[in-house]
Enzyme design. Structure first.
Site, PDB file in Angstrom:
ATOM      1  N   SER A 107      86.470  57.338  63.460  1.00  0.00           N
ATOM      2  CA  SER A 107      85.438  56.367  63.107  1.00  0.00           C
ATOM      3  C   SER A 107      86.023  55.057  62.591  1.00  0.00           C
ATOM      4  O   SER A 107      85.418  53.995  62.786  1.00  0.00           O
ATOM      5  CB  SER A 107      84.489  56.962  62.059  1.00  0.00           C
ATOM      6  OG  SER A 107      83.803  58.081  62.595  1.00  0.00           O
TER       7      SER A 107
ATOM      8  N   HIS B 124      85.014  54.765  57.456  1.00  0.00           N
ATOM      9  CA  HIS B 124      84.085  53.928  58.217  1.00  0.00           C
ATOM     10  C   HIS B 124      84.092  52.499  57.674  1.00  0.00           C
ATOM     11  O   HIS B 124      84.117  51.521  58.439  1.00  0.00           O
ATOM     12  CB  HIS B 124      82.669  54.490  58.126  1.00  0.00           C
ATOM     13  CG  HIS B 124      82.496  55.862  58.703  1.00  0.00           C
ATOM     14  ND1 HIS B 124      83.081  56.984  58.155  1.00  0.00           N
ATOM     15  CD2 HIS B 124      81.780  56.288  59.785  1.00  0.00           C
ATOM     16  CE1 HIS B 124      82.731  58.042  58.863  1.00  0.00           C
ATOM     17  NE2 HIS B 124      81.952  57.656  59.865  1.00  0.00           N
TER      18      HIS B 124
END
Length: 386
Positions: free
Chosen positions: A260, A325
């Protein structure tokens, strides 16, 4: 000897090409001023129009028209004819009051499937018509977008292997043996530096892998087709490393898995580029597609936050962190935006590039020293090794 012969042959071909353009240019510049007028330049293009792509001819005319005195210099001429775009060439076109005479690339008819695909990619990623036409004429699919495809295939392969080993594919991360894999970043094993990068090959489950793979292919592959494996690979890997380092600083007891960080770096850079060049981006349904992308990213981020605070399957170690993230997004809206805004231009000529590279370097050095000293100084109790 063979290598020397190859070098000599390449040098000879290069000199022959340069000499050809020099002879051609000198026919219209008898005074050796290094410039030719717009009128003479148009005559030159008309006499060699059969050898030029129509879009390239249009770019040359736009370049000549962009100069206040209606002249073009020899070096810009050679660079363009040799498929080399200097920064001065870009500035000359952007600063000049020029109009593209012919119809837009989107209006051209009779294109085959591959040509329509290349045109679609150009409109998906580039905000300027002049860049779209240049890309359309220059792209050869050699090399193909190998980086994103290779990374994606490796991630899928490792996931399938891990799924068979654990006999679990949904929410793999909840399996008690999951963290024993040597690719996962674990805070107790952070001295094994490769884990700060290899964690991208481990995913929390098929739901985690699925979204990352879709975004990598739908966003990463077109970006690589336009900007090349080196630049897109740099943004992707910078997001990956920033993600794991951010976790080691902000969520010190948690492990990290999934790609991610790299995916969010690419997607956030692409979305930011669209917003910053909203009027120039001609991709269809861009507002709706941005909304869908943001919803998907938010859902994935929400899943990661929920999983982080869900009761762990291997206490006292928590489930993987969601901070990676955020590290990827930070890279995307800094380094990533500079890369995407400078199609085929030298990044080292951009002051913003060096500013963001310096910021990234400072963060990496800070995170390295944090990992060396902070865990001891804070007397933090880490979960035992898996």
């Amino acid at each position: 000897m063979a290598w020397q012969n190859l070098m000599d042959s390449s040098l000879r071909l290069s000199l022959e090409r340069d000499w050809h353009w020099k002879v051609l240019f000198d026919q219209f510049d008898p005074g050796n001023t290094g410039y030719i007028s717009t009128g003479k330049f148009r005559s030159l293009l008309e006499s060699h129009s059969s050898k030029l792509d129509p879009h390239k001819r249009e770019v040359l005319l736009a370049l000549a028209d962009s100069h206040a005195n209606g002249q073009i210099c020899y070096q810009d001429f050679v660079n363009l004819m040799s498929n080399k775009r200097s920064n001065s060439f870009r500035q000359a076109i952007l600063q000049g009051n020029r109009r593209l005479c012919s119809k837009a690339l989107l209006e051209e008819k009779g294109l085959n499937l591959s040509q329509r695909l290349i045109r679609h990619v150009a409109y998906e990623t580039l905000p300027r018509e002049i860049d779209r036409k240049w890309y359309y004429d220059s792209y050869t699919c050699c090399p193909p977008p190998w980086f994103m495809i290779t990374v994606t295939l490796l991630e899928v392969a490792f996931f399938l292997y891990n799924g068979v080993s654990l006999n679990q594919f949904v929410l793999q991360v909840t399996h008690p043996q999951y963290l024993k894999n040597s690719l996962v970043y674990h805070p107790q094993l952070r001295a094994q530096a490769w884990r700060f990068l290899t964690y991208i090959f481990m995913h929390a489950g098929i739901e985690h892998l699925g979204l990352n793979v879709v975004l990598q292919l739908l966003v990463g592959v077109p970006l690589e087709m336009v900007h090349g494996a080196t630049r897109i690979g740099l943004v992707y890997l910078a997001g990956v490393v920033a993600g794991s380092l951010a976790v080691s600083v902000a969520d010190m007891t948690a492990p990290v898995v999934g790609s991610s960080g790299g995916v969010y770096a690419l997607v956030s850079a692409h979305l930011a580029n669209i917003v910053m060049n909203w009027s120039g981006m001609k991709c269809q349904f861009k507002l709706l597609r941005m909304a869908v992308a943001l919803i998907c990213m938010s859902m994935e981020f929400g899943r990661a936050v929920w999983l982080r605070f869900h009761p762990s399957a291997y206490p006292p170690c928590p489930h993987p962190s969601f901070v990676a993230h955020l590290g990827g997004v930070a890279v995307g809206i800094t380094l990533g935006v500079v890369v995407l805004r400078n199609y085929e231009q030298r990044l080292q000529d951009q002051s913003l590039w060096w500013i963001f590279v310096a910021m990234y370097t400072v963060f990496v050095l800070f995170a390295v020293f944090w990992n060396i000293f902070a865990y001891t100084l804070l007397d933090l109790k880490l979960p035992p090794p898996p």
